[in-house]
Design a protein around this motif. Structure first.
Motif, PDB file in Angstrom:
ATOM      1  N   GLN A 114     -29.523   4.338 -29.053  1.00  0.00           N
ATOM      2  CA  GLN A 114     -30.126   5.305 -29.981  1.00  0.00           C
ATOM      3  C   GLN A 114     -31.634   5.275 -29.866  1.00  0.00           C
ATOM      4  OE1 GLN A 114     -28.657   7.542 -31.592  1.00  0.00           O
ATOM      5  NE2 GLN A 114     -26.603   6.791 -31.170  1.00  0.00           N
ATOM      6  N   LYS A 115     -32.160   4.046 -29.787  1.00  0.00           N
ATOM      7  CA  LYS A 115     -33.619   3.897 -29.706  1.00  0.00           C
ATOM      8  C   LYS A 115     -34.133   4.572 -28.433  1.00  0.00           C
ATOM      9  CE  LYS A 115     -36.615   0.160 -28.930  1.00  0.00           C
ATOM     10  NZ  LYS A 115     -36.595  -1.218 -28.584  1.00  0.00           N
ATOM     11  N   GLY A 116     -33.437   4.296 -27.306  1.00  0.00           N
ATOM     12  CA  GLY A 116     -33.854   4.890 -26.036  1.00  0.00           C
ATOM     13  C   GLY A 116     -33.783   6.402 -26.070  1.00  0.00           C
ATOM     14  N   LEU A 117     -32.712   6.917 -26.711  1.00  0.00           N
ATOM     15  CA  LEU A 117     -32.533   8.368 -26.755  1.00  0.00           C
ATOM     16  C   LEU A 117     -33.685   9.025 -27.499  1.00  0.00           C
ATOM     17  CD1 LEU A 117     -30.795  10.735 -26.026  1.00  0.00           C
ATOM     18  CD2 LEU A 117     -29.437  10.348 -28.069  1.00  0.00           C
ATOM     19  N   HIS A 125     -29.309   8.199 -21.588  1.00  0.00           N
ATOM     20  CA  HIS A 125     -29.001   7.732 -22.942  1.00  0.00           C
ATOM     21  C   HIS A 125     -27.981   8.610 -23.637  1.00  0.00           C
ATOM     22  CE1 HIS A 125     -32.635   5.258 -22.297  1.00  0.00           C
ATOM     23  NE2 HIS A 125     -31.951   4.407 -23.036  1.00  0.00           N
ATOM     24  N   SER A 126     -28.012   9.941 -23.377  1.00  0.00           N
ATOM     25  CA  SER A 126     -26.972  10.772 -24.011  1.00  0.00           C
ATOM     26  C   SER A 126     -25.615  10.478 -23.398  1.00  0.00           C
ATOM     27  CB  SER A 126     -27.247  12.269 -23.937  1.00  0.00           C
ATOM     28  OG  SER A 126     -28.369  12.559 -23.221  1.00  0.00           O
ATOM     29  N   ALA A 127     -25.590  10.182 -22.078  1.00  0.00           N
ATOM     30  CA  ALA A 127     -24.311   9.825 -21.451  1.00  0.00           C
ATOM     31  C   ALA A 127     -23.787   8.514 -22.039  1.00  0.00           C
ATOM     32  CB  ALA A 127     -24.468   9.704 -19.945  1.00  0.00           C
ATOM     33  N   LEU A 128     -24.696   7.535 -22.244  1.00  0.00           N
ATOM     34  CA  LEU A 128     -24.307   6.252 -22.853  1.00  0.00           C
ATOM     35  C   LEU A 128     -23.749   6.497 -24.243  1.00  0.00           C
ATOM     36  CD1 LEU A 128     -27.275   4.009 -21.759  1.00  0.00           C
ATOM     37  CD2 LEU A 128     -24.901   3.356 -21.546  1.00  0.00           C
ATOM     38  N   ASN A 179     -31.299  -1.984 -19.592  1.00  0.00           N
ATOM     39  CA  ASN A 179     -32.036  -2.223 -20.836  1.00  0.00           C
ATOM     40  C   ASN A 179     -31.189  -2.033 -22.068  1.00  0.00           C
ATOM     41  OD1 ASN A 179     -34.506  -2.990 -19.916  1.00  0.00           O
ATOM     42  ND2 ASN A 179     -35.244  -0.910 -19.630  1.00  0.00           N
ATOM     43  N   CYS A 180     -30.065  -1.323 -21.926  1.00  0.00           N
ATOM     44  CA  CYS A 180     -29.229  -1.062 -23.089  1.00  0.00           C
ATOM     45  C   CYS A 180     -28.074  -2.036 -23.193  1.00  0.00           C
ATOM     46  CB  CYS A 180     -28.669   0.359 -23.023  1.00  0.00           C
ATOM     47  SG  CYS A 180     -29.918   1.602 -23.291  1.00  0.00           S
TER      48      CYS A 180
END
Lengths: 112, 98
Positions: free
Chosen positions: A74-77, A103-106, B30-31
């Motif tokens: 979420q933070k990365g997105l 990040h959206s794929a994650l 990183n995740c």
């Protein structure tokens, strides 16, 4: 059966599939053996289907979903969405876009 | 006959596939949760030594700890898992990757 996240969309591979080389985008890889499903997140890579019904999945990072931290995602997105809005050069825009895509794929892999 | 293949956005921005793939991999790493995160970051570290050359003579070499995370756009291909020797001339310095 294996479902791979190809750049052209989700692709299912069954025995007897036509020999294929597919470029993969960041997304969910699911391996179905009977009723057993194993899911992995792929960072990017390639899928090769050979004529003898063997398929090779090559990925730089392939992680089981339970190893992913949802808070970091979420933070990365939000961080990369912000970067995308403030990006100036083509390269910055591309990097920010990659960040948003990954990040959206994650995110959808974790929630889907 | 001009090729009409659609070009991905990163290619049109001047990025190569390897750079794109490495950026994606770094973002995924990183995740991750600990301890998998530190394992993954440690696994992908590349050690290299760069030697500047002048007048056909090598100057003092410097040892580096190369973490792909810090250098997203790099003109060197680094393979940390396989023993690939790559000499890439960057201006007047020669970089050897082990």
């Amino acid at each position: 059966m294996v479902i791979v996240p190809a750049t052209t969309g989700q692709m299912g591979i069954l025995p007897g599939h036509v020999p294929t080389i597919a470029e993969l985008k960041p997304g969910l890889l699911s391996v179905h053996e009977g009723n057993d499903v194993k899911k992995y997140f792929i960072s990017s890579g390639f899928a090769f289907v050979h004529s003898n019904s063997y398929a090779d999945i090559l990925a730089v990072e392939a992680v089981p979903l339970d190893r992913i931290d949802p808070a970091q995602v979420q933070k990365g997105l939000s961080e990369f969405t912000q970067k995308l809005n403030s990006a100036s050069s083509d390269l910055d825009k591309a990097e920010a876009q990659i960040g948003v895509d990954v990040h959206s794929a994650l995110n959808s892999a974790l929630t889907g | 006959m001009a090729s009409t293949a659609a070009v991905p956005f990163w290619r049109s921005a001047g990025m190569t596939y390897i750079t794109y793939s490495n950026i994606c991999a770094n973002l995924v790493r990183n995740c991750l949760k600990e301890p998998y995160k530190s394992e993954a970051i440690g696994r992908e570290k590349v050690h290299f030594s760069a030697t500047k050359w002048a007048d056909g003579k090598p100057q003092k070499p410097s040892n580096f700890f190369f973490s792909l995370k810090l250098f997203p756009i790099v003109s060197i291909c680094c393979f940390s898992r396989s023993r690939v020797w790559l000499r890439h001339a960057i201006g007047d310095s020669v970089c050897t990757v082990v």
